[in-house]
Design a protein around this motif. Sequence first.
Motif, PDB file in Angstrom:
ATOM      1  N   ALA A   4      -6.572  16.327  40.091  1.00  0.00           N
ATOM      2  CA  ALA A   4      -5.671  17.380  40.551  1.00  0.00           C
ATOM      3  C   ALA A   4      -4.342  16.826  40.965  1.00  0.00           C
ATOM      4  O   ALA A   4      -3.324  17.500  40.921  1.00  0.00           O
ATOM      5  CB  ALA A   4      -6.324  18.133  41.726  1.00  0.00           C
ATOM      6  N   GLY A   7      -1.820  17.229  38.346  1.00  0.00           N
ATOM      7  CA  GLY A   7      -1.547  18.583  37.900  1.00  0.00           C
ATOM      8  C   GLY A   7      -0.336  19.164  38.577  1.00  0.00           C
ATOM      9  O   GLY A   7       0.416  18.474  39.260  1.00  0.00           O
ATOM     10  N   PRO A   8      -0.129  20.481  38.434  1.00  0.00           N
ATOM     11  CA  PRO A   8       1.038  21.143  38.954  1.00  0.00           C
ATOM     12  C   PRO A   8       1.169  21.104  40.459  1.00  0.00           C
ATOM     13  O   PRO A   8       2.239  21.351  40.982  1.00  0.00           O
ATOM     14  CB  PRO A   8       0.874  22.586  38.464  1.00  0.00           C
ATOM     15  N   SER A   9       0.103  20.809  41.189  1.00  0.00           N
ATOM     16  CA  SER A   9       0.212  20.780  42.628  1.00  0.00           C
ATOM     17  C   SER A   9       0.677  19.422  43.151  1.00  0.00           C
ATOM     18  O   SER A   9       0.766  19.211  44.344  1.00  0.00           O
ATOM     19  CB  SER A   9      -1.144  21.127  43.254  1.00  0.00           C
ATOM     20  N   GLU A 132     -10.698  19.710  45.424  1.00  0.00           N
ATOM     21  CA  GLU A 132      -9.975  20.251  44.280  1.00  0.00           C
ATOM     22  C   GLU A 132      -9.617  21.723  44.488  1.00  0.00           C
ATOM     23  O   GLU A 132      -8.528  22.163  44.109  1.00  0.00           O
ATOM     24  CB  GLU A 132     -10.806  20.051  43.012  1.00  0.00           C
ATOM     25  N   THR A 135      -6.377  22.181  46.190  1.00  0.00           N
ATOM     26  CA  THR A 135      -5.123  22.177  45.436  1.00  0.00           C
ATOM     27  C   THR A 135      -4.728  23.592  45.025  1.00  0.00           C
ATOM     28  O   THR A 135      -3.547  23.920  44.942  1.00  0.00           O
ATOM     29  CB  THR A 135      -5.224  21.283  44.190  1.00  0.00           C
ATOM     30  N   LEU A 136      -5.731  24.439  44.772  1.00  0.00           N
ATOM     31  CA  LEU A 136      -5.437  25.844  44.490  1.00  0.00           C
ATOM     32  C   LEU A 136      -5.000  26.582  45.755  1.00  0.00           C
ATOM     33  O   LEU A 136      -4.140  27.470  45.702  1.00  0.00           O
ATOM     34  CB  LEU A 136      -6.660  26.537  43.884  1.00  0.00           C
ATOM     35  N   CYS A 139      -1.445  25.908  46.033  1.00  0.00           N
ATOM     36  CA  CYS A 139      -0.692  26.744  45.092  1.00  0.00           C
ATOM     37  C   CYS A 139      -0.536  28.159  45.637  1.00  0.00           C
ATOM     38  O   CYS A 139       0.533  28.775  45.507  1.00  0.00           O
ATOM     39  CB  CYS A 139      -1.396  26.784  43.734  1.00  0.00           C
ATOM     40  N   GLU A 163      -2.024  27.187  35.871  1.00  0.00           N
ATOM     41  CA  GLU A 163      -2.085  25.876  35.214  1.00  0.00           C
ATOM     42  C   GLU A 163      -3.058  24.959  35.943  1.00  0.00           C
ATOM     43  O   GLU A 163      -3.865  24.261  35.324  1.00  0.00           O
ATOM     44  CB  GLU A 163      -0.686  25.254  35.194  1.00  0.00           C
ATOM     45  N   GLN A 164      -2.990  24.966  37.270  1.00  0.00           N
ATOM     46  CA  GLN A 164      -3.900  24.117  38.031  1.00  0.00           C
ATOM     47  C   GLN A 164      -5.338  24.554  37.863  1.00  0.00           C
ATOM     48  O   GLN A 164      -6.247  23.726  37.738  1.00  0.00           O
ATOM     49  CB  GLN A 164      -3.497  24.128  39.508  1.00  0.00           C
TER      50      GLN A 164
END
Length: 251
Positions: A4, A7-9, A132, A135-136, A139, A163-164
């Motif tokens: 993660a 990723g985007p985060s 994980e 991370t959302l 977001c 995306e995440q």
Amino acid sequence: MESASNGPSARAAKPGDLVDGILARLLGVDGRQDSLVGQIAVEVARDIIEERVGPGADLNSFELARRFGTSRTPVREALLVLEKEGMVEIPPRRRPRAASFSKETIREIYELRGELYALVAARVVERADDEELGTLDACLEAMRAAAAVSGDAYFWQVVLFQEQACLLCGNGTLKRTIDGLGLRVMQLRHLGMSRAWRIERSLADHERLMLALHERDAGLAAALNRSMATNALAGLMTLFDGSELLGRTSD
């Protein structure tokens, strides 16, 4: 599974850079994102998605060349990249233009999108650990902050959330399939957002989704993701039936 933190985060990158990276990947210019063709393709893609260039609107290669301080050759090459991804139409002996939508195309895209994102939600429940999922959560917090700034800022944070989620689902084939729809879905989502989409409703939907993910309820998470697509489709159909401009579908 892809970390993660990649990723985007990821904390080090700015949201605008992350968005440009996603657009470059979806356009197939991520290997030459710093090239003039890559920069033009990404910026024009954002212009189309954010409706500075509406569906069916002409794209003047001479004006684009002047804007980017270049000849028309890299502009034409960038427009060909956009045509390949379905964002631009280049009719014979006519100016290129932003792609338009038919009612049937919108329905097909959103029905598929709903099923794909339902699978994403179910896979995230199965595979993502608490860290994980965090991370959302990050977001979602960025979405809350962006909601107070502008509709466009919020829109792109939703893109980064999705995306995440796709990264966390751990299914490369599923993610590639979603990527294949990505640019057209972005364009349609923005069209709906700017006319009929309420940010408060979207935030509430994503908050319910995160609760289902944390409670490890795969069925509910999948149903929530599917319903978000279904509700968005209904809104777009209302715009279409109400003769809102969604672009030229024929000459």
